[in-house]
Design a protein around this motif. Sequence first.
Motif, PDB file in Angstrom:
ATOM      1  N   TYR A  92     -20.402  -1.358  -8.833  1.00 18.19           N
ATOM      2  CA  TYR A  92     -19.983  -0.333  -9.819  1.00 18.19           C
ATOM      3  C   TYR A  92     -20.819   0.677 -10.034  1.00 18.19           C
ATOM      4  N   ARG A 100     -22.124   3.067 -13.297  1.00 16.04           N
ATOM      5  CA  ARG A 100     -22.263   3.502 -14.696  1.00 16.04           C
ATOM      6  C   ARG A 100     -23.458   4.090 -15.121  1.00 16.04           C
ATOM      7  N   ASN A 101     -24.388   3.417 -14.638  1.00 11.25           N
ATOM      8  CA  ASN A 101     -25.852   3.421 -15.091  1.00 11.25           C
ATOM      9  C   ASN A 101     -26.796   3.549 -13.974  1.00 11.25           C
ATOM     10  N   ARG A 128     -25.820  11.577 -16.460  1.00  8.54           N
ATOM     11  CA  ARG A 128     -25.216  10.709 -15.782  1.00  8.54           C
ATOM     12  C   ARG A 128     -24.459  11.000 -14.658  1.00  8.54           C
ATOM     13  N   ILE A 145     -12.636   3.186 -17.142  1.00  9.26           N
ATOM     14  CA  ILE A 145     -13.624   2.839 -18.124  1.00  9.26           C
ATOM     15  C   ILE A 145     -12.871   2.571 -19.416  1.00  9.26           C
ATOM     16  N   ARG A 176     -17.863   1.223 -20.886  1.00  8.55           N
ATOM     17  CA  ARG A 176     -18.228   0.362 -19.686  1.00  8.55           C
ATOM     18  C   ARG A 176     -17.156   0.606 -18.496  1.00  8.55           C
ATOM     19  N   PRO A 177     -17.276   0.103 -17.417  1.00  4.54           N
ATOM     20  CA  PRO A 177     -16.515   0.232 -16.425  1.00  4.54           C
ATOM     21  C   PRO A 177     -15.742  -0.940 -16.628  1.00  4.54           C
TER      22      PRO A 177
END
Length: 479
Positions: free
Chosen positions: A143, A145-146, A46, A260, A124-125
């Motif tokens: 955002y 995150r992924n 990540r 998060i 999660r954000p």
Amino acid sequence: MGRAFVYVILGGGVAAGYAAHEFVKKDVPHGELCIISDEPVAPYERPALSKGFLLPEAPARLPSFHCCVGSNEERLTPKWYKEHGIELILGTRVKSADVKRKTLLTTAGETISYKTLIVATGARPLKLEEFGVTISDADNVCYLRNLADAQRLVNVMESSTGGNAIVIGGGYIGMECAASLVINKVNVTMVFPEAHCMGRLFTPKIASYYEEFYKSKGVKFVKGTVLTSFDSNSEGKVTAVNLRDGTKLPADMVVVGIGIRPNTSLFEGQLTLEKGGIKVNGLMQSSNASVYAVGDVAAFPVKVFGDIRRLEHVDAARKAASHAVTAIMNPDKSIDFDYLPFFYSRVFTLSWQFYGDNIGEAIHFGDYSGTTFGAYWISKGRIVGSFLEGGTKDEYEALSKMTRLKPEVDDLAELERQGLDFATTVSVKLMPSSPPTEAGSSDVVVEKPLYAWHATAGVIFAASIAAFAYWYGRRRRRL
């Protein structure tokens, strides 16, 4: 309709990849392990999203950053999982879990049963709506995150070259995204409520260095205030952000990095929760013996400080995942996880590492007008934390070893004067005969003042080198 596995990893992030790698090293039989992930790709590193993926030249793209390249091990592509008999159930969301019956129910209606479950659901954000700000789903509000978030951010960034980006948040995501935006020739303004960037970790002096560096790259800072609303056009795109202090900032894009929240909802009321995550013991085992938790979602005992912590960093996720699998596969030989908190970041030409805890009094050292500097944190007469910018591999290793030892300090002025040399000397002089591992047994306690050795420095230094050579020789023979 359903499937059954001996081991199930729920979540497809960094921790899942490292757990799978450890299972294979422990010779898990084919067909016994599966990974369930709501992402459509195999687990990946990540950190690459906020670092390499956003760069304009030679950007990181899969399969180059699948796990476990982040720790210089083999890359676990989808082919690797197939070759080792690991089932990847991708693009699948689990809507409920029953830890008593040891089952998971997917949104597609499939029941997946297990004997042992590793929860690696991550976090999660936080969304702006949770703070009363609407239309944060506009096309140019991003955002990170992924992988899907990263690709969307790249697309928006490429269409905003020469325009204005507002970065909401002064933490990891804010700082790393701001650097990438600048490199992509986007004008950046950072907005956050704290008095300085990286407020949870940096001292004002450390933060000042990075803020000045960012300013030299063209980044502007608006501190001590928060976003309250957006202005938007007829297409629903944000055109400006409005701040609580009355400031209006024109915006071609907005990047939000305000924290998060661990993904624990499937297990609320079933497992013991603490510090916002799933509480586990030193084996990463939850209040239900068949369920383990690792990564951002796990609150585990940090032996070096004697308390429970939930650490939001990739290093903890990697090592906790490997430790949990060892505990599962070799329970009779397992010992408690002994982890020294570690954080790092790389932005522009800068690179820093932090070890331990940032409580107590901070003692700064080095040249804060140059490229190498740092700090120690002193609590109850001992060093409990350390930070270094611009260090070498050996210097960072010395800092880590020294911090784990928690050496006693009597003279803070002398500590400041010695600076990095202190860590280098102590890491050699006071290391035990066997090097500590990430699952070691106990801390070394230094009871004598550290400055009493000056009068006999030559003798002790020689003895230190001899001890180190003896330890290193034993280590080489064991490898």
